[in-house]
Scaffold this motif. Sequence first.
Motif, PDB file in Angstrom:
ATOM      1  N   ASP A 105       0.541  -1.233  -0.053  1.00 17.09           N
ATOM      2  CA  ASP A 105       0.042  -0.018   0.047  1.00 17.09           C
ATOM      3  C   ASP A 105       0.828   1.127   0.335  1.00 17.09           C
ATOM      4  O   ASP A 105       0.478   2.219  -0.558  1.00 17.09           O
ATOM      5  CB  ASP A 105      -0.822   0.065   1.100  1.00 17.09           C
ATOM      6  N   ASN A 106       1.839   1.261   0.809  1.00 15.70           N
ATOM      7  CA  ASN A 106       2.834   2.439   0.995  1.00 15.70           C
ATOM      8  C   ASN A 106       3.494   2.687  -0.523  1.00 15.70           C
ATOM      9  O   ASN A 106       4.080   3.883  -0.660  1.00 15.70           O
ATOM     10  CB  ASN A 106       3.863   2.202   1.829  1.00 15.70           C
ATOM     11  N   LEU A 107       3.555   1.848  -1.231  1.00 17.76           N
ATOM     12  CA  LEU A 107       4.239   1.991  -2.512  1.00 17.76           C
ATOM     13  C   LEU A 107       3.348   2.732  -3.839  1.00 17.76           C
ATOM     14  O   LEU A 107       3.885   3.023  -4.789  1.00 17.76           O
ATOM     15  CB  LEU A 107       4.848   0.587  -3.216  1.00 17.76           C
ATOM     16  N   VAL A 108       1.866   2.286  -3.431  1.00 19.09           N
ATOM     17  CA  VAL A 108       1.250   2.963  -4.377  1.00 19.09           C
ATOM     18  C   VAL A 108       0.014   3.829  -4.044  1.00 19.09           C
ATOM     19  O   VAL A 108      -1.131   3.605  -4.188  1.00 19.09           O
ATOM     20  CB  VAL A 108       0.527   1.501  -4.973  1.00 19.09           C
ATOM     21  N   GLN A 109       0.475   4.880  -3.008  1.00 21.23           N
ATOM     22  CA  GLN A 109      -0.380   5.838  -2.718  1.00 21.23           C
ATOM     23  C   GLN A 109      -1.591   5.418  -1.985  1.00 21.23           C
ATOM     24  O   GLN A 109      -2.532   6.001  -1.718  1.00 21.23           O
ATOM     25  CB  GLN A 109      -1.007   6.763  -3.804  1.00 21.23           C
ATOM     26  N   GLY A 110      -1.345   4.188  -1.197  1.00 20.38           N
ATOM     27  CA  GLY A 110      -2.395   3.792  -0.138  1.00 20.38           C
ATOM     28  C   GLY A 110      -2.968   2.308  -0.658  1.00 20.38           C
ATOM     29  O   GLY A 110      -3.891   1.911  -0.012  1.00 20.38           O
ATOM     30  N   GLY A 111      -2.851   2.200  -1.958  1.00 19.74           N
ATOM     31  CA  GLY A 111      -3.913   0.756  -2.114  1.00 19.74           C
ATOM     32  C   GLY A 111      -4.201   0.964  -3.869  1.00 19.74           C
ATOM     33  O   GLY A 111      -3.902   2.020  -4.493  1.00 19.74           O
ATOM     34  N   PHE A 112      -4.869   0.041  -4.308  1.00 22.50           N
ATOM     35  CA  PHE A 112      -5.611   0.115  -5.414  1.00 22.50           C
ATOM     36  C   PHE A 112      -6.511   1.293  -5.614  1.00 22.50           C
ATOM     37  O   PHE A 112      -7.249   1.467  -4.604  1.00 22.50           O
ATOM     38  CB  PHE A 112      -6.336  -1.198  -5.881  1.00 22.50           C
ATOM     39  N   VAL A 113      -6.822   1.634  -6.942  1.00 25.38           N
ATOM     40  CA  VAL A 113      -7.745   2.789  -7.175  1.00 25.38           C
ATOM     41  C   VAL A 113      -9.272   1.977  -6.933  1.00 25.38           C
ATOM     42  O   VAL A 113      -9.359   0.928  -7.673  1.00 25.38           O
ATOM     43  CB  VAL A 113      -7.799   3.301  -8.440  1.00 25.38           C
ATOM     44  N   ASP A 114     -10.166   2.412  -6.180  1.00 27.10           N
ATOM     45  CA  ASP A 114     -11.226   1.938  -6.073  1.00 27.10           C
ATOM     46  C   ASP A 114     -12.123   1.629  -7.437  1.00 27.10           C
ATOM     47  O   ASP A 114     -12.330   2.606  -8.215  1.00 27.10           O
ATOM     48  CB  ASP A 114     -12.265   2.777  -5.216  1.00 27.10           C
ATOM     49  N   GLY A 115     -12.460   0.463  -7.723  1.00 23.14           N
ATOM     50  CA  GLY A 115     -13.346   0.454  -8.838  1.00 23.14           C
ATOM     51  C   GLY A 115     -12.251   0.062 -10.087  1.00 23.14           C
ATOM     52  O   GLY A 115     -12.902  -0.655 -11.221  1.00 23.14           O
ATOM     53  N   SER A 116     -11.108  -0.280  -9.773  1.00 22.82           N
ATOM     54  CA  SER A 116     -10.051  -0.490 -10.944  1.00 22.82           C
ATOM     55  C   SER A 116     -10.058  -1.861 -11.149  1.00 22.82           C
ATOM     56  O   SER A 116     -10.250  -2.671 -10.523  1.00 22.82           O
ATOM     57  CB  SER A 116      -8.705   0.108 -10.716  1.00 22.82           C
ATOM     58  N   THR A 117      -9.290  -2.208 -12.285  1.00 19.09           N
ATOM     59  CA  THR A 117      -9.188  -3.573 -12.785  1.00 19.09           C
ATOM     60  C   THR A 117      -7.532  -3.761 -12.801  1.00 19.09           C
ATOM     61  O   THR A 117      -6.858  -3.042 -13.529  1.00 19.09           O
ATOM     62  CB  THR A 117      -9.740  -3.876 -14.310  1.00 19.09           C
ATOM     63  N   ASN A 118      -7.122  -4.680 -12.031  1.00 22.80           N
ATOM     64  CA  ASN A 118      -5.753  -4.977 -11.816  1.00 22.80           C
ATOM     65  C   ASN A 118      -5.195  -6.253 -12.192  1.00 22.80           C
ATOM     66  O   ASN A 118      -6.150  -7.368 -12.044  1.00 22.80           O
ATOM     67  CB  ASN A 118      -5.484  -4.786 -10.503  1.00 22.80           C
ATOM     68  N   LEU A 119      -3.827  -6.458 -12.574  1.00 20.81           N
ATOM     69  CA  LEU A 119      -3.458  -7.799 -13.053  1.00 20.81           C
ATOM     70  C   LEU A 119      -2.258  -7.984 -12.445  1.00 20.81           C
ATOM     71  O   LEU A 119      -1.401  -7.200 -12.126  1.00 20.81           O
ATOM     72  CB  LEU A 119      -3.254  -7.618 -14.457  1.00 20.81           C
ATOM     73  N   VAL A 120      -2.236  -9.357 -11.791  1.00 20.45           N
ATOM     74  CA  VAL A 120      -0.919  -9.738 -11.218  1.00 20.45           C
ATOM     75  C   VAL A 120      -0.544 -11.102 -12.072  1.00 20.45           C
ATOM     76  O   VAL A 120      -1.244 -11.980 -12.261  1.00 20.45           O
ATOM     77  CB  VAL A 120      -1.027 -10.124  -9.701  1.00 20.45           C
ATOM     78  N   SER A 121       0.627 -10.980 -12.633  1.00 18.96           N
ATOM     79  CA  SER A 121       1.103 -12.003 -13.646  1.00 18.96           C
ATOM     80  C   SER A 121       2.402 -12.678 -13.006  1.00 18.96           C
ATOM     81  O   SER A 121       3.255 -12.081 -12.046  1.00 18.96           O
ATOM     82  CB  SER A 121       1.480 -11.624 -14.971  1.00 18.96           C
ATOM     83  N   GLY A 122       2.508 -13.961 -13.144  1.00 19.52           N
ATOM     84  CA  GLY A 122       3.882 -14.662 -12.609  1.00 19.52           C
ATOM     85  C   GLY A 122       3.704 -16.165 -13.261  1.00 19.52           C
ATOM     86  O   GLY A 122       2.744 -16.303 -13.424  1.00 19.52           O
TER      87      GLY A 122
END
Lengths: 190, 252
Positions: free
Chosen positions: B36-53
């Motif tokens: 959270d501290n790396l991204v201004q507090g967290g994901f943007v509310d209502g956003s679509t996020n991807l984690v790949s690996g």
Amino acid sequence: MNKFNDILKFKYGDIVIAIINSKNYVGFVLKLFKEHSSGSRKLVFVSATKSHSYFVDLLKKYKVDYNNLCFIDTISKLGGDTINAKSKVIYVNHPSDLTEISINIAGCLKSTKNNFVVIDSLSTLSLYNSTNDLVKFVHLLSQKNKKSKAATILLAIKEELDESFIKKLSGYCDSVVDLSDGKGNYFVEP
Amino acid sequence: MKKRNLKKKKQDSKLNKKSKKNLAFKRISTGIVGLDNLVQGGFVDGSTNLVSGGPGSGKTIFALQFLLKGIEVGENGVYVSFEETKENFYKYMSKFGWNLMDLEKAKKFIFLRYSPEQVKALLQEGGGEIERAMQGIKAKRLVIDSINGFTLLFPNELAGREALLELFSLISKYGCTTLLTLEQEAEPDKRKASFVDFEVDSVMILLNTTKGNVRRRVFEIIKMRGTKFEEKIIPFRIKDKGIVLYPEENVI
């Protein structure tokens, strides 16, 4: 600060390379434990030379209290030793995992201030890591050391010493202390 | 006259503050220790996020931590899996001390096993089981693990991309924050962007690789729209309670 640190001429936040000879290795480490493993401070001991079980036997023999000890053992898993899951020891898989060692030192330093960190030893770590990686590790450690106000000793064994390596590292340390003549009050007679 | 000017200035300043506040995104905690501290507090509310690996990189744990954090703050979650059976999933995750059955009974969490074909049908028909689940527990967080199976259903990239946009449009109707996982084996600098990357609001990578005798787990944020983020490769570990990032550490 106690007498021992005064002799070594370093203060909290400093990082020092202490060169000792192999004959005095046990006596020096015992002295470190005796001087720093009691009171409110914590001794963070990173072992690459000997296993945790070796040190426990040694400390029991010399009746040294090791309750304040945060032990990071980088050698037992590599050597295939039996791992005591219930012990408080932090086992690192391999002495070349410098990132993991760094993470665990930071974890040990978090809860208390004025801690004392011992890396045992640069000589052994250099067997498993490139000079560049070790220099990077010491550089980053020195940065964190200033922030956490820990006092750190990097042990180096005289007989296994590569002088150019120590010279390279010394730029990132506050001092290099040569105790290899075995004189002075730095050792416990084993 | 001076007094009037002063009053007007004060009013303008209030309005500026208000409009700035409206422009700022509402953030929701990611649930990942150190993120959270790396991204201004967290994901943007209502956003679509991807984690790949790659396999074993921790994508599923990451995704579940995101849902569990939501539940902790009163935002219920739905987990859509294309691979895992519910029984196995609950069993594996119990090792982290997460009792998903209890959360399900409390109507805070729903696990759905879906085939990619079902999602394709969902796009054609609309609604379906996911919508019922989302509405049923008033979910605010959604995970789709993984999106690969879905994208493979389409004959070419263009068709896949269109379908993905349709899926996102459907998801946006739920008003939730979404986390997708994508299986992708690649070093961060050699990573080939998937078309999914272009359609989502954020892309994060979990990398599980080796250097000599050492396993290295590192995390990197590739993009995050509307967010100032830390551009650094960050070591992470999978601990007893899930994924922990170490932003203050460096990979040696």
